[in-house]
Design an enzyme around this catalytic site. Sequence first.
Site, PDB file in Angstrom:
ATOM      1  N   ASN A   4      26.324   9.424  48.786  1.00 25.91           N
ATOM      2  CA  ASN A   4      25.146   9.912  48.052  1.00 25.91           C
ATOM      3  C   ASN A   4      24.334   8.783  47.414  1.00 25.91           C
ATOM      4  O   ASN A   4      23.144   8.964  47.137  1.00 25.91           O
ATOM      5  CB  ASN A   4      25.581  10.887  46.949  1.00 25.91           C
ATOM      6  CG  ASN A   4      25.934  12.255  47.510  1.00 25.91           C
ATOM      7  OD1 ASN A   4      25.476  12.627  48.590  1.00 25.91           O
ATOM      8  ND2 ASN A   4      26.753  13.001  46.778  1.00 25.91           N
ATOM      9  N   LEU A  61      34.925  16.004  48.491  1.00 23.18           N
ATOM     10  CA  LEU A  61      33.960  15.438  49.450  1.00 23.18           C
ATOM     11  C   LEU A  61      33.637  13.971  49.165  1.00 23.18           C
ATOM     12  O   LEU A  61      32.865  13.348  49.892  1.00 23.18           O
ATOM     13  CB  LEU A  61      32.660  16.255  49.446  1.00 23.18           C
ATOM     14  CG  LEU A  61      32.787  17.714  49.910  1.00 23.18           C
ATOM     15  CD1 LEU A  61      31.440  18.433  49.810  1.00 23.18           C
ATOM     16  CD2 LEU A  61      33.310  17.799  51.346  1.00 23.18           C
ATOM     17  N   HIS A  62      34.195  13.415  48.106  1.00 21.20           N
ATOM     18  CA  HIS A  62      34.078  11.975  47.837  1.00 21.20           C
ATOM     19  C   HIS A  62      32.625  11.504  47.798  1.00 21.20           C
ATOM     20  O   HIS A  62      32.319  10.388  48.258  1.00 21.20           O
ATOM     21  CB  HIS A  62      34.902  11.171  48.866  1.00 21.20           C
ATOM     22  CG  HIS A  62      36.250  11.769  49.105  1.00 21.20           C
ATOM     23  ND1 HIS A  62      36.520  12.579  50.173  1.00 21.20           N
ATOM     24  CD2 HIS A  62      37.367  11.728  48.373  1.00 21.20           C
ATOM     25  CE1 HIS A  62      37.772  13.014  50.088  1.00 21.20           C
ATOM     26  NE2 HIS A  62      38.307  12.507  49.008  1.00 21.20           N
ATOM     27  N   CYS A  63      31.765  12.354  47.246  1.00 25.37           N
ATOM     28  CA  CYS A  63      30.319  12.017  47.119  1.00 25.37           C
ATOM     29  C   CYS A  63      29.700  11.666  48.465  1.00 25.37           C
ATOM     30  O   CYS A  63      28.721  10.900  48.512  1.00 25.37           O
ATOM     31  CB  CYS A  63      30.095  10.850  46.139  1.00 25.37           C
ATOM     32  SG  CYS A  63      30.771  11.110  44.519  1.00 25.37           S
ATOM     33  N   ALA A  64      30.246  12.178  49.538  1.00 24.16           N
ATOM     34  CA  ALA A  64      29.708  11.825  50.856  1.00 24.16           C
ATOM     35  C   ALA A  64      29.725  13.043  51.784  1.00 24.16           C
ATOM     36  O   ALA A  64      30.395  13.047  52.817  1.00 24.16           O
ATOM     37  CB  ALA A  64      30.514  10.679  51.464  1.00 24.16           C
TER      38      ALA A  64
END
Length: 359
Positions: free
Chosen positions: A78, A316-319
């Site tokens: 992100n 989602l690990h900012c991705a």
Amino acid sequence: MVDLMEHAGANPGRGTYGMAMAASRTVFEARRDCAALLGVKDPRDLFFVSGCTEACNLMLKGLLQPGDRVVVSSMEHNAVTRPLHVLSGRGVRVDFVTADTAGLVDAEAFERAVAEAPTRAIVCQHASNVTGTIQPIGDLADIAHAAGALMLVDGAQGAGHLDVDVAALDVDAYACSGHKALLGPQGIGVLYLRSGLDAMQLVEGGTGASGADEPGQPLDRPERYEAGTPNTPGIAGLGAAARYQSAHGAGIRATERRLTVRLREALSAMDDVVLLGPAPHDESVPVVSFTSPRAEPDRIAFELDRRFGIAVRSGLHCAPWAHRTIGTLDTGALRIGIGHGTTDADIDALLAGLDEVLA
Ligand code: PLP
């Protein structure tokens, strides 16, 4: 950092009294040592920022103008996709190139995408924070430059985990955090911008330099990109980390690599574990993710923490784009980060914990 705060807790680059000069020297040395670590020839091309997020914002918003087109990998964090989303609302055309299900981008697909229309920049991560996949940055830089475009890199997962040399990679910008594999503190990061690249600064203000005759932000580097009082304790910590990395980085990376292969091999041999990203012996950074039909990632992370004191991250690990690419947008994944200080005993404990949680 403690030494700085006790003995040189003054604002660098402003006063000329002893404490201020000591603070300035700390910043100078940290910039010099971070530059040496990352292969930056002129330290003035390296700017201290608050982290990789700010570095990506500066690199993208500073360089891209309405009417520009960028070609971007589908694995981005992100920190890249959100500034690009804002820029797309301001007239920047953003075209994605989809990576394969292991998270690897195909340089030829980028070449074809770049050939489709005039392109200002290729934007790609050095390595994925979801799968650990290492992207072919050198090849992408060649493709970008052959088309007269820039090569802009999110190096959050590269710096420290990989032996990064921005001159050898021939990239135009490289963004990283201090607190990940570089082993510095939180709240500090660096952006490398190739000499002569005229990126617009994000913030204007005092720099301690040339004040009287210039109403606008000075264009000198690094002052142009470092308005206001810097995070001097963070810079001191990152400077120390860079010196530590220069001395010990090769050994750290070798251990990380061995433990990563060991963990990937063990996970791929487990029933009901779906290993994501590269195969066990493929090159990768030490980020290992998986899903399991036996339990949701959130549940596995919760159990590992509460029952065994093991810290891993789910979600989602900012991705989200990366998860969409590898087919895990609905479930997310369980991600294990191996770093300096991770031992074989830690991997043993993790595998034993997983045996119980997934039983
Ligand atoms: N890019 C990638 C690939 C990352 O993994 C991260 C952090 O997780 C970032 C960018 C953002 O870094 P920071 O949180 O230090 O700003």
